[in-house]
Design a protein around this motif. Structure first.
Motif, PDB file in Angstrom:
ATOM      1  N   LEU A 295       0.829  -1.207   0.000  1.00  0.00           N
ATOM      2  CA  LEU A 295       0.000   0.000   0.000  1.00  0.00           C
ATOM      3  C   LEU A 295       0.865   1.258   0.000  1.00  0.00           C
ATOM      4  O   LEU A 295       0.529   2.256  -0.650  1.00  0.00           O
ATOM      5  CB  LEU A 295      -0.928  -0.017   1.211  1.00  0.00           C
ATOM      6  CG  LEU A 295      -1.985  -1.130   1.207  1.00  0.00           C
ATOM      7  CD1 LEU A 295      -2.713  -1.181   2.547  1.00  0.00           C
ATOM      8  CD2 LEU A 295      -2.983  -0.947   0.073  1.00  0.00           C
ATOM      9  N   GLU A 296       1.973   1.213   0.711  1.00  0.00           N
ATOM     10  CA  GLU A 296       2.894   2.363   0.701  1.00  0.00           C
ATOM     11  C   GLU A 296       3.531   2.549  -0.671  1.00  0.00           C
ATOM     12  O   GLU A 296       3.781   3.682  -1.107  1.00  0.00           O
ATOM     13  CB  GLU A 296       3.950   2.178   1.782  1.00  0.00           C
ATOM     14  CG  GLU A 296       3.395   2.315   3.199  1.00  0.00           C
ATOM     15  CD  GLU A 296       4.391   1.919   4.261  1.00  0.00           C
ATOM     16  OE1 GLU A 296       5.535   1.558   3.904  1.00  0.00           O
ATOM     17  OE2 GLU A 296       4.035   1.957   5.452  1.00  0.00           O
ATOM     18  N   ASP A 297       3.823   1.458  -1.379  1.00  0.00           N
ATOM     19  CA  ASP A 297       4.285   1.563  -2.767  1.00  0.00           C
ATOM     20  C   ASP A 297       3.271   2.330  -3.610  1.00  0.00           C
ATOM     21  O   ASP A 297       3.629   3.211  -4.408  1.00  0.00           O
ATOM     22  CB  ASP A 297       4.456   0.169  -3.382  1.00  0.00           C
ATOM     23  CG  ASP A 297       5.747  -0.520  -3.001  1.00  0.00           C
ATOM     24  OD1 ASP A 297       6.546   0.075  -2.256  1.00  0.00           O
ATOM     25  OD2 ASP A 297       5.953  -1.663  -3.448  1.00  0.00           O
ATOM     26  N   ALA A 298       1.991   1.967  -3.464  1.00  0.00           N
ATOM     27  CA  ALA A 298       0.940   2.620  -4.251  1.00  0.00           C
ATOM     28  C   ALA A 298       0.894   4.113  -3.955  1.00  0.00           C
ATOM     29  O   ALA A 298       0.757   4.942  -4.873  1.00  0.00           O
ATOM     30  CB  ALA A 298      -0.406   1.973  -3.938  1.00  0.00           C
ATOM     31  N   ASP A 317       9.464   8.488 -17.352  1.00  0.00           N
ATOM     32  CA  ASP A 317      10.659   7.830 -16.829  1.00  0.00           C
ATOM     33  C   ASP A 317      11.167   8.536 -15.582  1.00  0.00           C
ATOM     34  O   ASP A 317      11.586   7.883 -14.608  1.00  0.00           O
ATOM     35  CB  ASP A 317      11.752   7.786 -17.893  1.00  0.00           C
ATOM     36  CG  ASP A 317      12.974   7.017 -17.424  1.00  0.00           C
ATOM     37  OD1 ASP A 317      12.894   5.767 -17.340  1.00  0.00           O
ATOM     38  OD2 ASP A 317      13.998   7.660 -17.096  1.00  0.00           O
ATOM     39  N   ALA A 318      11.144   9.866 -15.577  1.00  0.00           N
ATOM     40  CA  ALA A 318      11.592  10.616 -14.401  1.00  0.00           C
ATOM     41  C   ALA A 318      10.699  10.320 -13.198  1.00  0.00           C
ATOM     42  O   ALA A 318      11.185  10.160 -12.063  1.00  0.00           O
ATOM     43  CB  ALA A 318      11.595  12.113 -14.707  1.00  0.00           C
ATOM     44  N   ALA A 319       9.385  10.244 -13.421  1.00  0.00           N
ATOM     45  CA  ALA A 319       8.462   9.960 -12.324  1.00  0.00           C
ATOM     46  C   ALA A 319       8.672   8.554 -11.782  1.00  0.00           C
ATOM     47  O   ALA A 319       8.680   8.338 -10.554  1.00  0.00           O
ATOM     48  CB  ALA A 319       7.021  10.141 -12.790  1.00  0.00           C
ATOM     49  N   LEU A 320       8.856   7.575 -12.668  1.00  0.00           N
ATOM     50  CA  LEU A 320       9.050   6.202 -12.215  1.00  0.00           C
ATOM     51  C   LEU A 320      10.390   6.036 -11.512  1.00  0.00           C
ATOM     52  O   LEU A 320      10.504   5.270 -10.539  1.00  0.00           O
ATOM     53  CB  LEU A 320       8.946   5.239 -13.400  1.00  0.00           C
ATOM     54  CG  LEU A 320       7.605   5.234 -14.143  1.00  0.00           C
ATOM     55  CD1 LEU A 320       7.602   4.179 -15.245  1.00  0.00           C
ATOM     56  CD2 LEU A 320       6.444   5.024 -13.183  1.00  0.00           C
ATOM     57  N   THR A 321      11.395   6.744 -11.970  1.00  0.00           N
ATOM     58  CA  THR A 321      12.696   6.723 -11.292  1.00  0.00           C
ATOM     59  C   THR A 321      12.580   7.331  -9.901  1.00  0.00           C
ATOM     60  O   THR A 321      13.168   6.816  -8.930  1.00  0.00           O
ATOM     61  CB  THR A 321      13.742   7.479 -12.118  1.00  0.00           C
ATOM     62  OG1 THR A 321      13.875   6.849 -13.401  1.00  0.00           O
ATOM     63  CG2 THR A 321      15.089   7.501 -11.416  1.00  0.00           C
ATOM     64  N   ASN A 325      13.423   5.329  -6.435  1.00  0.00           N
ATOM     65  CA  ASN A 325      14.441   5.818  -5.504  1.00  0.00           C
ATOM     66  C   ASN A 325      13.871   6.050  -4.104  1.00  0.00           C
ATOM     67  O   ASN A 325      14.504   5.716  -3.094  1.00  0.00           O
ATOM     68  CB  ASN A 325      15.063   7.111  -6.035  1.00  0.00           C
ATOM     69  CG  ASN A 325      15.930   6.879  -7.259  1.00  0.00           C
ATOM     70  OD1 ASN A 325      16.354   5.753  -7.535  1.00  0.00           O
ATOM     71  ND2 ASN A 325      16.189   7.931  -8.014  1.00  0.00           N
ATOM     72  N   VAL A 326      12.683   6.629  -4.046  1.00  0.00           N
ATOM     73  CA  VAL A 326      12.051   6.889  -2.746  1.00  0.00           C
ATOM     74  C   VAL A 326      11.777   5.587  -2.010  1.00  0.00           C
ATOM     75  O   VAL A 326      12.095   5.426  -0.830  1.00  0.00           O
ATOM     76  CB  VAL A 326      10.745   7.695  -2.938  1.00  0.00           C
ATOM     77  CG1 VAL A 326       9.922   7.705  -1.652  1.00  0.00           C
ATOM     78  CG2 VAL A 326      11.060   9.119  -3.360  1.00  0.00           C
ATOM     79  N   ARG A 327      11.184   4.639  -2.713  1.00  0.00           N
ATOM     80  CA  ARG A 327      10.804   3.394  -2.047  1.00  0.00           C
ATOM     81  C   ARG A 327      12.016   2.538  -1.696  1.00  0.00           C
ATOM     82  O   ARG A 327      12.038   1.872  -0.647  1.00  0.00           O
ATOM     83  CB  ARG A 327       9.830   2.607  -2.928  1.00  0.00           C
ATOM     84  CG  ARG A 327       8.462   3.201  -2.996  1.00  0.00           C
ATOM     85  CD  ARG A 327       7.859   3.386  -1.607  1.00  0.00           C
ATOM     86  NE  ARG A 327       7.459   2.109  -1.007  1.00  0.00           N
ATOM     87  CZ  ARG A 327       7.403   1.880   0.293  1.00  0.00           C
ATOM     88  NH1 ARG A 327       7.752   2.818   1.161  1.00  0.00           N
ATOM     89  NH2 ARG A 327       7.025   0.705   0.755  1.00  0.00           N
TER      90      ARG A 327
END
Length: 413
Positions: A295-298, A317-321, A325-327
């Motif tokens: 759920l935190e991933d989502a 790509d920038a958003a997915l990167t 990185n955060v997770r």
């Protein structure tokens, strides 16, 4: 955006909710291979910190999840004939069926299409391409054996390590008033379980033992019913006459048991495909964090996608990167705790000869990277002293993460 989520578990459903809340114009579809209401598993656990995050993401579904949950604050350990009880943080349990029904209902109310009994397999490109055609974003939320991740396994760099101990998920009508541990010494070695209620009239029981004990007790052969009867005999004092319930389906006893698969990936995205939840990472069940982390991933993925509206492939790509990185950073301490928790149970005989209250104290400390390398009695005395002396507390906080990082680096080398 046109968004396709493959996998209708908590991660995929919650992500679809968050996307629709941020922009109702998003076209979001969730595909789930199983029929509605046919999930495997009894209950899941979480802690109060997750509720705070869910309230920030979607107050309505958070309120429904909390209302459908049961609570406990004590932990109980039965070690042979001895019992010890400790008061701790408030924990929550909810039935997996109930959690999925809440999230699926909320998603549909917001305009998400939730499609059941739609399989996405790596060997059927025509079917796969039909599902994914025209999608701006494809979310692989289809679990540890993700078909989407498997299609590009070389790119994602998936690594799976298999644990030593066999374990089995079961249900029971025995209702536990605390998070319960039971350790039973059999003629073939120790066997133990974790048990917690997830609704007013049922509980989850997870049983684990060493491979030699599993074979010695005959749990690797016979029917599922034979295996359940043997476990009911072993944990008779805990169950008070209540039966254990398995998955059913006619498979033999051995087929019901698993060994935990710790999964990591070199990268979590490829083009417009991104991994979520167990498709991206797993953590050992003994820390009870799998659903919370999904759920935190989502939450993190939805936040990354809307932090700066993506413009074309480069923006996506920038958003997915950013999400990855955060997770990854947030998961470091949890993954370290899970590794040492699994190891603690694999080395259980080191601790079972301690007085029950000391054994229970070290059970609570099983995430520590120091514990495997310090004699249990000495560790208990040091930890007890550290609880009263601030300099020792600071040393423990400083040394623990550094040792964990060093040991992890060595094991990966």
């Amino acid at each position: 955006m046109k968004v396709v989520c493959v996998g209708g578990g908590p991660a995929g459903l919650y992500f679809s909710i968050l996307m629709k809340l941020r922009d109702p114009a998003h076209d979001v579809t969730v595909y789930e291979r199983d029929a509605a209401g046919s999930t495997y598993g009894w209950g899941v656990t979480y802690w109060a910190a997750l509720l705070d995050k869910l309230r920030a993401g979607d107050p309505e579904s958070a309120r429904a999840v909390e209302d459908a949950s049961v609570r406990w604050s004590d932990g109980v350990a039965y070690v042979g004939d001895a019992t010890t009880r400790h008061h701790g943080d408030e924990g929550f349990g909810i039935g997996r069926h109930r959690l999925l029904a809440i999230l699926a209902g909320r998603a549909r109310d917001l305009g998400v299409r939730v499609v059941h009994e739609r399989e996405v397999e790596p060997g059927t490109d025509a079917g796969l391409d039909g599902v994914l055609a025209g999608a701006d974003l494809v979310v692989a939320a289809d679990g540890v054996r993700s078909a989407l991740r498997g299609r590009w396994a070389g790119h994602f760099g998936t690594d799976v390590s298999v644990g030593r101990n066999p374990y089995i998920w079961l249900g029971t009508t025995k209702v536990f008033d605390a998070f319960t541990f039971s350790f039973v010494e059999s003629e073939h070695g120790w066997i133990w379980c974790y048990a917690y209620r997830f609704c007013e009239d049922a509980s989850t029981v997870v049983v684990e033992c060493a491979p030699g004990t599993w074979r010695g007790l005959g749990l690797d052969r016979g029917s599922e019913a034979d295996g359940l009867r043997r476990l009911e005999e072993l944990f008779a004092g805990l169950l008070d006459g209540h039966p254990l319930t398995g998955r059913g389906g006619g498979d033999g006893a051995a087929a019901q048991w698993l060994t935990f698969r710790t999964l990591t990936n070199r990268t979590w995205h490829r083009g417009n495909v991104v991994l979520l939840g167990d498709a991206a990472h797993t953590t050992h069940y003994s820390i009870g964090a799998g659903t919370s982390l999904a759920l935190e991933d989502a939450l993190a993925l939805a936040a990354a996608l809307h932090a700066e509206p993506a413009a074309g492939a480069a923006g996506l790509d920038a958003a997915l990167t950013r999400y990855e990185n955060v997770r990854r950073a947030e998961l470091l301490s949890v993954q370290s705790a899970a590794r040492f928790s699994a190891r603690w149970y694999e080395e259980l005989p080191r601790y079972l000869r301690l007085p029950p209250e000391r054994m229970f104290a070290l059970l609570g400390q099983r995430h520590s990277p120091l514990l495997p390398y310090v004699p249990p009695q000495l560790y208990y005395r040091l930890d007890h002293a550290a609880g009263r002396l601030e300099p020792l507390r600071r040393l423990k906080r400083w040394l623990g993460p550094r040792l964990a990082g060093t040991l992890h680096a060595r094991t990966r080398a």
